[in-house]
Design a protein around this motif. Sequence first.
Motif, PDB file in Angstrom:
ATOM      1  N   ARG A 167      42.997  28.867  34.212  1.00 60.36           N
ATOM      2  CA  ARG A 167      43.922  29.965  33.918  1.00 60.36           C
ATOM      3  C   ARG A 167      43.127  31.160  33.402  1.00 60.36           C
ATOM      4  O   ARG A 167      41.917  31.103  33.294  1.00 60.36           O
ATOM      5  CB  ARG A 167      44.964  29.517  32.876  1.00 60.36           C
ATOM      6  CG  ARG A 167      44.366  29.047  31.560  1.00 60.36           C
ATOM      7  CD  ARG A 167      45.428  28.612  30.571  1.00 60.36           C
ATOM      8  NE  ARG A 167      44.839  28.267  29.284  1.00 60.36           N
ATOM      9  CZ  ARG A 167      44.373  27.078  28.957  1.00 60.36           C
ATOM     10  NH1 ARG A 167      44.431  26.091  29.843  1.00 60.36           N
ATOM     11  NH2 ARG A 167      43.852  26.856  27.764  1.00 60.36           N
ATOM     12  N   GLY A 168      43.828  32.247  33.125  1.00 60.28           N
ATOM     13  CA  GLY A 168      43.147  33.417  32.594  1.00 60.28           C
ATOM     14  C   GLY A 168      42.881  34.474  33.652  1.00 60.28           C
ATOM     15  O   GLY A 168      43.116  34.275  34.849  1.00 60.28           O
ATOM     16  N   THR A 169      42.385  35.611  33.194  1.00 60.90           N
ATOM     17  CA  THR A 169      42.106  36.761  34.051  1.00 60.90           C
ATOM     18  C   THR A 169      40.612  36.981  34.133  1.00 60.90           C
ATOM     19  O   THR A 169      39.925  37.023  33.116  1.00 60.90           O
ATOM     20  CB  THR A 169      42.780  38.025  33.471  1.00 60.90           C
ATOM     21  OG1 THR A 169      44.185  37.775  33.318  1.00 60.90           O
ATOM     22  CG2 THR A 169      42.574  39.207  34.400  1.00 60.90           C
ATOM     23  N   TYR A 170      40.139  37.155  35.353  1.00 57.69           N
ATOM     24  CA  TYR A 170      38.701  37.311  35.585  1.00 57.69           C
ATOM     25  C   TYR A 170      38.463  37.809  36.997  1.00 57.69           C
ATOM     26  O   TYR A 170      39.389  37.874  37.823  1.00 57.69           O
ATOM     27  CB  TYR A 170      37.955  35.987  35.362  1.00 57.69           C
ATOM     28  CG  TYR A 170      38.428  34.866  36.258  1.00 57.69           C
ATOM     29  CD1 TYR A 170      37.845  34.624  37.499  1.00 57.69           C
ATOM     30  CD2 TYR A 170      39.489  34.035  35.866  1.00 57.69           C
ATOM     31  CE1 TYR A 170      38.283  33.602  38.327  1.00 57.69           C
ATOM     32  CE2 TYR A 170      39.933  33.014  36.690  1.00 57.69           C
ATOM     33  CZ  TYR A 170      39.330  32.798  37.914  1.00 57.69           C
ATOM     34  OH  TYR A 170      39.780  31.786  38.725  1.00 57.69           O
ATOM     35  N   THR A 171      37.222  38.154  37.296  1.00 62.04           N
ATOM     36  CA  THR A 171      36.811  38.496  38.655  1.00 62.04           C
ATOM     37  C   THR A 171      35.732  37.506  39.089  1.00 62.04           C
ATOM     38  O   THR A 171      34.813  37.215  38.316  1.00 62.04           O
ATOM     39  CB  THR A 171      36.253  39.926  38.737  1.00 62.04           C
ATOM     40  OG1 THR A 171      37.286  40.852  38.398  1.00 62.04           O
ATOM     41  CG2 THR A 171      35.746  40.229  40.151  1.00 62.04           C
ATOM     42  N   ARG A 172      35.842  37.029  40.300  1.00 61.77           N
ATOM     43  CA  ARG A 172      34.856  36.102  40.833  1.00 61.77           C
ATOM     44  C   ARG A 172      33.997  36.841  41.857  1.00 61.77           C
ATOM     45  O   ARG A 172      34.518  37.396  42.833  1.00 61.77           O
ATOM     46  CB  ARG A 172      35.542  34.905  41.486  1.00 61.77           C
ATOM     47  CG  ARG A 172      34.589  33.829  42.005  1.00 61.77           C
ATOM     48  CD  ARG A 172      35.377  32.734  42.730  1.00 61.77           C
ATOM     49  NE  ARG A 172      34.504  31.670  43.206  1.00 61.77           N
ATOM     50  CZ  ARG A 172      34.342  30.515  42.615  1.00 61.77           C
ATOM     51  NH1 ARG A 172      35.012  30.257  41.495  1.00 61.77           N
ATOM     52  NH2 ARG A 172      33.537  29.583  43.118  1.00 61.77           N
ATOM     53  N   VAL A 173      32.699  36.859  41.625  1.00 68.23           N
ATOM     54  CA  VAL A 173      31.750  37.458  42.573  1.00 68.23           C
ATOM     55  C   VAL A 173      31.170  36.327  43.406  1.00 68.23           C
ATOM     56  O   VAL A 173      30.567  35.378  42.876  1.00 68.23           O
ATOM     57  CB  VAL A 173      30.625  38.204  41.838  1.00 68.23           C
ATOM     58  CG1 VAL A 173      29.673  38.848  42.839  1.00 68.23           C
ATOM     59  CG2 VAL A 173      31.199  39.255  40.885  1.00 68.23           C
ATOM     60  N   THR A 174      31.364  36.416  44.694  1.00 67.89           N
ATOM     61  CA  THR A 174      30.941  35.334  45.579  1.00 67.89           C
ATOM     62  C   THR A 174      30.597  35.894  46.948  1.00 67.89           C
ATOM     63  O   THR A 174      30.652  37.112  47.164  1.00 67.89           O
ATOM     64  CB  THR A 174      32.039  34.256  45.664  1.00 67.89           C
ATOM     65  OG1 THR A 174      31.552  33.133  46.380  1.00 67.89           O
ATOM     66  CG2 THR A 174      33.297  34.796  46.332  1.00 67.89           C
TER      67      THR A 174
END
Length: 258
Positions: free
Chosen positions: A250-257
Amino acid sequence: MTPTAPEGAASAAAQTQPDQTETPAFGRVLLKISGEALMGDTTFGLHPPTVQRIAREVKSVRDMGTEICMVIGGGNIFRGLAGSAQGMERTTADYMGMLATVMNALAMQSALEELGVFTRVVSAIPMDQVCEPYIRRRAVRHLEKKRVVIFAAGTGNPYFTTDTAATLRASEMSCEAIFKGTKVDGVYDKDPKKHADAKRYETVSYDEVLQKHLGVMDASAIALARENRLPIIVFSLDEPGGFRGILAGRGTYTRVTA
């Protein structure tokens, strides 16, 4: 695995007991934070309550059963580029910055051990009286014993940032992701503190980070992460429980992939 002496069998068993209420998304991660994150509301140095708060966040993730290592910058004490810009020879300035990261690592180690978390500071520059030298197999073994490992002194070489050191160590430790703790809850197309219409990315590619100069990490770090297919999770370190929450799904984030 359960740590062996000198910690003691009983306390070691408590250290390795995972929290059964949540299943972490990753088994081994590296947390990268800036030295400025340890300043709190001050303008220089360490703010002990902030160091203790971050230590509690790290402990909460360790208690889930996730193996965790860390890289902490040194910008709250000395920044090599800033020293170089003021006329100091660049190599000397960078080595001074590396020593600042050791100071921050020791402070974090102290805060974690006050919480009962076994911690090892591992330095790329040998200084045996205060911390261990970097030996990859030994560092891996510490992680397997559920100790928190803090990598200090960058890569041990000038001209490389702690962002690059974090990506290098995460790759060497076979981490499943890098968690980049910042002041905002992800990667934005522009500074959200200056622009109300800034938009946050849910996911963004390594190439897009480089092409748009999004400032997640320096170019060398992003390129190394891309080469090793190592995802970078950018989240707010100021959000209480945010680190643990993301690992719990859960939670707010950005995934760099890719």
